[in-house]
Design an enzyme around this catalytic site. Structure first.
Site, PDB file in Angstrom:
ATOM      1  N   GLU A  92       0.680  -1.098   0.075  1.00 20.42           N
ATOM      2  CA  GLU A  92       0.105   0.075   0.026  1.00 20.42           C
ATOM      3  C   GLU A  92       0.903   1.281  -0.035  1.00 20.42           C
ATOM      4  OE1 GLU A  92      -2.076  -0.804   3.578  1.00 20.42           O
ATOM      5  OE2 GLU A  92      -0.538   0.243   4.720  1.00 20.42           O
ATOM      6  N   CYS A 113       3.478   8.244   1.070  1.00 20.76           N
ATOM      7  CA  CYS A 113       4.002   7.599   2.159  1.00 20.76           C
ATOM      8  C   CYS A 113       4.180   6.044   1.345  1.00 20.76           C
ATOM      9  CB  CYS A 113       3.103   7.282   3.429  1.00 20.76           C
ATOM     10  SG  CYS A 113       3.556   6.092   4.298  1.00 20.76           S
ATOM     11  N   CYS A 120       7.142  -7.075   7.031  1.00 21.02           N
ATOM     12  CA  CYS A 120       8.238  -6.692   7.670  1.00 21.02           C
ATOM     13  C   CYS A 120       8.809  -7.480   8.704  1.00 21.02           C
ATOM     14  CB  CYS A 120       7.929  -5.243   8.503  1.00 21.02           C
ATOM     15  SG  CYS A 120       9.290  -4.598   9.153  1.00 21.02           S
ATOM     16  N   CYS A 124       7.836  -5.132  15.386  1.00 22.28           N
ATOM     17  CA  CYS A 124       7.626  -4.165  16.404  1.00 22.28           C
ATOM     18  C   CYS A 124       6.396  -4.399  17.115  1.00 22.28           C
ATOM     19  CB  CYS A 124       7.747  -2.610  15.996  1.00 22.28           C
ATOM     20  SG  CYS A 124       9.117  -2.286  15.202  1.00 22.28           S
ATOM     21  N   CYS A 127       2.932  -2.633  15.746  1.00 20.78           N
ATOM     22  CA  CYS A 127       2.663  -2.232  14.299  1.00 20.78           C
ATOM     23  C   CYS A 127       2.071  -3.367  13.554  1.00 20.78           C
ATOM     24  CB  CYS A 127       4.149  -1.862  13.656  1.00 20.78           C
ATOM     25  SG  CYS A 127       4.105  -1.621  11.994  1.00 20.78           S
ATOM     26  N   CYS A 340       0.763   2.322   8.073  1.00 19.36           N
ATOM     27  CA  CYS A 340       1.967   1.244   8.274  1.00 19.36           C
ATOM     28  C   CYS A 340       0.880  -0.304   8.246  1.00 19.36           C
ATOM     29  CB  CYS A 340       2.343   1.544   9.523  1.00 19.36           C
ATOM     30  SG  CYS A 340       4.103   0.685   9.515  1.00 19.36           S
TER      31      CYS A 340
HETATM   32  N1  SAH Z   1      10.128   0.229   9.212  1.00 19.21           N
HETATM   33  C1  SAH Z   1      10.463   1.923   9.271  1.00 19.21           C
HETATM   34  C2  SAH Z   1       9.356   2.536   8.237  1.00 19.21           C
HETATM   35  C3  SAH Z   1       7.943   2.070   8.318  1.00 19.21           C
HETATM   36  S1  SAH Z   1       7.014   2.526   9.898  1.00 19.21           S
HETATM   37  C4  SAH Z   1      10.156   2.270  10.707  1.00 19.21           C
HETATM   38  O1  SAH Z   1       9.790   1.573  11.729  1.00 19.21           O
HETATM   39  O2  SAH Z   1      10.517   3.451  10.883  1.00 19.21           O
HETATM   40  C5  SAH Z   1       6.753   4.208   9.765  1.00 19.21           C
HETATM   41  C6  SAH Z   1       6.293   4.749  11.191  1.00 19.21           C
HETATM   42  O3  SAH Z   1       5.076   4.570  11.519  1.00 19.21           O
HETATM   43  C7  SAH Z   1       7.307   4.064  12.323  1.00 19.21           C
HETATM   44  O4  SAH Z   1       7.813   5.437  12.955  1.00 19.21           O
HETATM   45  C8  SAH Z   1       6.339   3.396  12.878  1.00 19.21           C
HETATM   46  O5  SAH Z   1       6.887   3.102  14.462  1.00 19.21           O
HETATM   47  C9  SAH Z   1       5.016   3.816  12.723  1.00 19.21           C
HETATM   48  N2  SAH Z   1       3.861   2.900  13.239  1.00 19.21           N
HETATM   49  C10 SAH Z   1       3.738   1.920  13.074  1.00 19.21           C
HETATM   50  N3  SAH Z   1       2.517   1.330  13.375  1.00 19.21           N
HETATM   51  C11 SAH Z   1       1.933   2.486  13.890  1.00 19.21           C
HETATM   52  C12 SAH Z   1       0.611   2.735  14.613  1.00 19.21           C
HETATM   53  N4  SAH Z   1      -0.128   1.783  14.740  1.00 19.21           N
HETATM   54  N5  SAH Z   1       0.353   3.990  15.073  1.00 19.21           N
HETATM   55  C13 SAH Z   1       1.168   5.048  14.725  1.00 19.21           C
HETATM   56  N6  SAH Z   1       2.521   4.827  14.432  1.00 19.21           N
HETATM   57  C14 SAH Z   1       2.585   3.644  13.873  1.00 19.21           C
HETATM   58 FE1  SF4 Z   2       8.660  -3.043  10.480  1.00 19.46          FE
HETATM   59 FE2  SF4 Z   2       6.573  -1.772  11.745  1.00 19.46          FE
HETATM   60 FE3  SF4 Z   2       8.680  -2.124  13.089  1.00 19.46          FE
HETATM   61 FE4  SF4 Z   2       8.732  -0.349  10.817  1.00 19.46          FE
HETATM   62  S1  SF4 Z   2       7.389  -0.147  12.631  1.00 19.46           S
HETATM   63  S2  SF4 Z   2      10.269  -1.921  11.782  1.00 19.46           S
HETATM   64  S3  SF4 Z   2       7.410  -1.438   9.516  1.00 19.46           S
HETATM   65  S4  SF4 Z   2       7.354  -3.631  12.536  1.00 19.46           S
END
Ligand code: SAH
Ligand code: SF4
Length: 360
Positions: A92, A113, A120, A124, A127, A340
């Site tokens: 996406e 974006c 991934c 995390c 996420c 995300c």
């Molecule tokens: N993997 C990279 C880029 C993709 S995530 C990274 O982690 O930076 C992009 C951003 O969205 C990151 O800062 C991530 O922590 C945040 N993110 C992921 N899930 C989220 C959520 N449910 N609410 C708010 N931010 C979120």
């Molecule tokens: Fe991967 Fe989501 Fe963690 Fe970014 S925030 S590294 S997309 S698991």
């Protein structure tokens, strides 16, 4: 082996191909113009290219295609585009309309974006993208194609690119660098490097590698915890690269290049205490970094939530007391991170449920 998509090639590679066919070098630029300036939809439309060359190209490289399977949202809010790739995988991209506060850009800018991987591997805990694990890296053409397809579908010209969709861009560094070149190059999409932000969960060796790269792209670090104890609880990558190692890589980056910006999601009861705010301020001061505070977006199936408005403000004010420059995002529709992986997850689930239905 699957054919390579032509939008994965750099101009000198395109040129070298034509020279290899015994053609003049300018053919490379001609094809790049058809792809990135005139945005044709097939090799057939490259009318000043001899038919035999069009056929040669078609035999060697697939024409870029990313089928837009769903669009959510409307023109004046955040629009999500779900793509099906040529192997059936879903990714996406999100188009965010002009927003004054976003990354300090002028208010007439449209930001996309984009995703860098299918899924991934970094898992995390908060996420959606990591929930199903990692499937594969996107190639450069698939990254570039997200911009072209969204411009085509929306009729909007994109001014800013952030790598904050699905995936960890620095875990796909080779293809990422190639895509960055195509997005930035005057012969490609021509978007200025200062309008391109790569976000990482903190891959220390790759941050050092980027520091040694001469290009001036922006780097955002997803910190989300200001001590190892808190960060390791929600980001497994912190066990591999704990804060000491990560921040030393950041010191190196800042010394060699420019600034790093921090992303800090506020999650209720996890990383939103006064102690974390003070510790975060110290880290930001060490690196002269700005901080984007992002109230957590709930993900279906996960138990995390955003803190109360008062708690968010309190956290923000502690940073300000330390003299740290920070923003707290307010408009829900402008929340990039909503990108995300969430849309993809919904579609995948719907498809799994549909395929689980008995056939009649
Ligand atoms: N993997 C990279 C880029 C993709 S995530 C990274 O982690 O930076 C992009 C951003 O969205 C990151 O800062 C991530 O922590 C945040 N993110 C992921 N899930 C989220 C959520 N449910 N609410 C708010 N931010 C979120
Ligand atoms: Fe991967 Fe989501 Fe963690 Fe970014 S925030 S590294 S997309 S698991």
């Amino acid at each position: 082996m699957a054919q390579e998509v032509i939008t994965s090639l750099l101009l000198d590679e395109l040129t070298a191909h034509f020279v290899g066919y015994g053609q003049p070098a300018y053919r490379g630029k001609q094809v790049a113009d058809w792809l990135y300036k005139k945005r044709v939809g097939s090799y057939e439309e490259m009318t000043d290219l001899p038919q035999v060359l069009r056929e040669q190209l078609a035999a060697e490289f697939t024409f870029p295609q990313a089928e837009v399977v769903r669009v959510l949202g409307s023109k004046d809010t955040t629009q999500k585009f779900l793509f099906r790739l040529r192997d059936g995988n879903l990714i996406e991209a999100v188009l965010i309309p002009a927003s004054p506060a976003l990354y300090g850009e002028r208010s007439d800018r449209r930001t996309i974006c984009v995703s860098s991987q299918v899924g991934c591997a970094y898992g995390c805990k908060f996420c959606a993208s990591g929930l199903d694990g990692w499937t594969r890296n996107l190639d450069a053409g698939e990254i570039v194609q997200q911009l072209m397809a969204v411009e085509h579908a929306s009729g909007e010209k994109i001014d800013n690119v952030v790598f904050m969709g699905m995936g960890e861009p620095l875990a796909n560094l080779k293809n990422l660098k190639r895509a960055l070149t195509i997005i930035n190059a005057p012969w490609g999409l021509g978007i200025g490097a200062r309008h391109i932000t790569v976000s990482t969960s903190g891959l220390a060796p790759q941050i050092r590698e980027l520091a040694d790269d001469p290009t001036q792209f922006r780097l955002a670090l997803s910190l989300h915890g200001a001590t190892d104890e808190v960060r390791s609880q929600i980001m497994p990558v912190n066990r591999k690269y704990p804060l000491k190692v990560l921040l030393e890589a950041c010191d190196y980056y800042v010394a060699k290049k420019r600034r790093i910006m921090f992303e800090y999601i506020l999650i209720a009861g996890i990383n939103d205490t006064d102690e974390q705010a003070h510790a975060l301020a110290r880290i930001a001061q060490r690196l002269s970094a700005k901080i984007n505070l992002i109230p957590y977006n709930t993900v279906e199936g996960l138990n995390w939530s955003r803190p109360s408005r008062a708690r968010q403000e309190r956290f923000h004010s502690i940073l300000r007391q330390h003299g740290v420059v920070s923003t707290l995002r307010r408009e829900k529709g402008h929340d990039i991170a909503a990108a995300c992986g969430q849309l993809r997850l919904q579609t995948k689930r719907a498809e799994t449920e549909a395929s689980a239905l008995p056939r009649v």
